[in-house]
Scaffold this motif. Structure first.
Motif, short mmCIF file in Angstrom:
data_model
loop_
_atom_site.label_atom_id
_atom_site.label_comp_id
_atom_site.label_asym_id
_atom_site.label_seq_id
_atom_site.Cartn_x
_atom_site.Cartn_y
_atom_site.Cartn_z
N HIS A 1 0.81 -1.23 0.00
CA HIS A 1 0.00 0.00 0.00
C HIS A 1 0.84 1.28 0.00
O HIS A 1 0.35 2.35 0.35
CB HIS A 1 -0.95 0.02 1.20
N HIS B 1 -2.71 -7.76 -2.80
CA HIS B 1 -2.86 -9.01 -2.06
C HIS B 1 -4.04 -9.83 -2.59
O HIS B 1 -4.19 -11.00 -2.26
CB HIS B 1 -3.06 -8.73 -0.56
N HIS B 2 -4.86 -9.20 -3.42
CA HIS B 2 -6.02 -9.89 -3.99
C HIS B 2 -5.75 -10.48 -5.37
O HIS B 2 -6.68 -10.91 -6.05
CB HIS B 2 -7.22 -8.95 -4.05
N ASP C 1 -5.02 -3.14 -4.62
CA ASP C 1 -4.84 -4.06 -3.49
C ASP C 1 -4.24 -5.35 -4.04
O ASP C 1 -4.96 -6.30 -4.38
CB ASP C 1 -6.17 -4.33 -2.80
#
Length: 243
Positions: A88, A166-167, A164
């Motif tokens: 992030h 991580h997705h 994001d």
């Protein structure tokens, strides 16, 4: 019963299972780079990965990568590594934007996967609802599809990389977004992908999976990950829809 007969019966059963998997799908979720096209066929992934590393160096951030990652041939691996260390952060946002710019360049030289265009149009014609579920930029995917005259087969259902990271697959986020938007039960959908991460995402979303392997190495990786159904050519799938 002879061993030859047993083997023949097994092949017949496997073929019928594949046919059932294809014909019962009412919602088809395509990975983009691989099943739809070879995105980096003309603008190589190695070139893109090198550009990302050079961009990091310009920002004074090359130290975020190991020596092995600095020469990695997969730009997604470079992006993933930086995100793991600075999630992030502004540098991740900038690197992802740089990657998207490179994907746009790649789109102009991308090579359609054999039989993909015909398969997409045929599946749409027989009533299936289609979506793209990819780790690539959804804007790049949309640009490619528009250039091939395929946009109407998917629009507006193109679900790709967000900020994001991580997705990204194997996380099932893009599949779940597609299923929700389509109003689809996972058991009535089918994911077509060419990597273990596609399989794992499909499993976590509860969606049946069909592997596409353009070479023996990809088939070995998919089989090793547990894929039951793998085809070497999308012509196999197209023929099932034609019969």
């Amino acid at each position: 019963m002879t061993s030859d007969t047993t083997q023949t019966d097994a092949v017949v059963a496997q073929t019928e299972n594949l046919r059932d998997t294809i014909t019962r799908a009412r919602f088809v979720l395509f990975d983009f780079d691989g099943p739809v096209c070879r995105l980096f066929a003309g603008h190589s992934a190695e070139t893109v990965a090198r550009d990302l590393v050079e961009w990091l160096e310009q920002q004074g951030m090359r130290g975020l990568l190991t020596s092995e990652e600095c020469v990695h041939s997969d730009p997604m691996a470079v992006l993933h590594a930086v995100n793991e260390r600075r999630p992030h952060s502004d540098v991740v946002v900038g690197l992802e934007a740089r990657f998207t710019q490179q994907e746009f360049k790649a789109v102009t030289k991308a090579r359609p996967t054999a039989y993909a265009d015909a398969l997409i149009r045929t599946w749409k014609a027989v009533g299936a609802q289609l979506a793209i579920t990819t780790n690539n930029s959804p804007l790049a995917a949309a640009r490619y599809l528009a250039g091939r005259g395929l946009a109407e087969c998917f629009a507006p259902h193109i679900y790709g990389r967000t900020q994001d990271l991580h997705h990204l697959k194997p996380d099932p986020d893009c599949l779940n977004r597609a299923l929700t938007a389509l109003g689809a039960e996972p058991s009535k959908a089918l994911m077509i992908g060419d990597a273990p991460s596609d399989l794992y995402a499909a499993q976590r979303a509860g969606v049946p999976f069909l592997g596409y392997a353009r070479n023996e190495d990809k088939e070995k990786r998919l089989r090793g990950a547990g894929a039951e159904h793998v085809v070497a050519s999308l012509e196999t799938v197209l023929r099932v829809l034609w019969t």
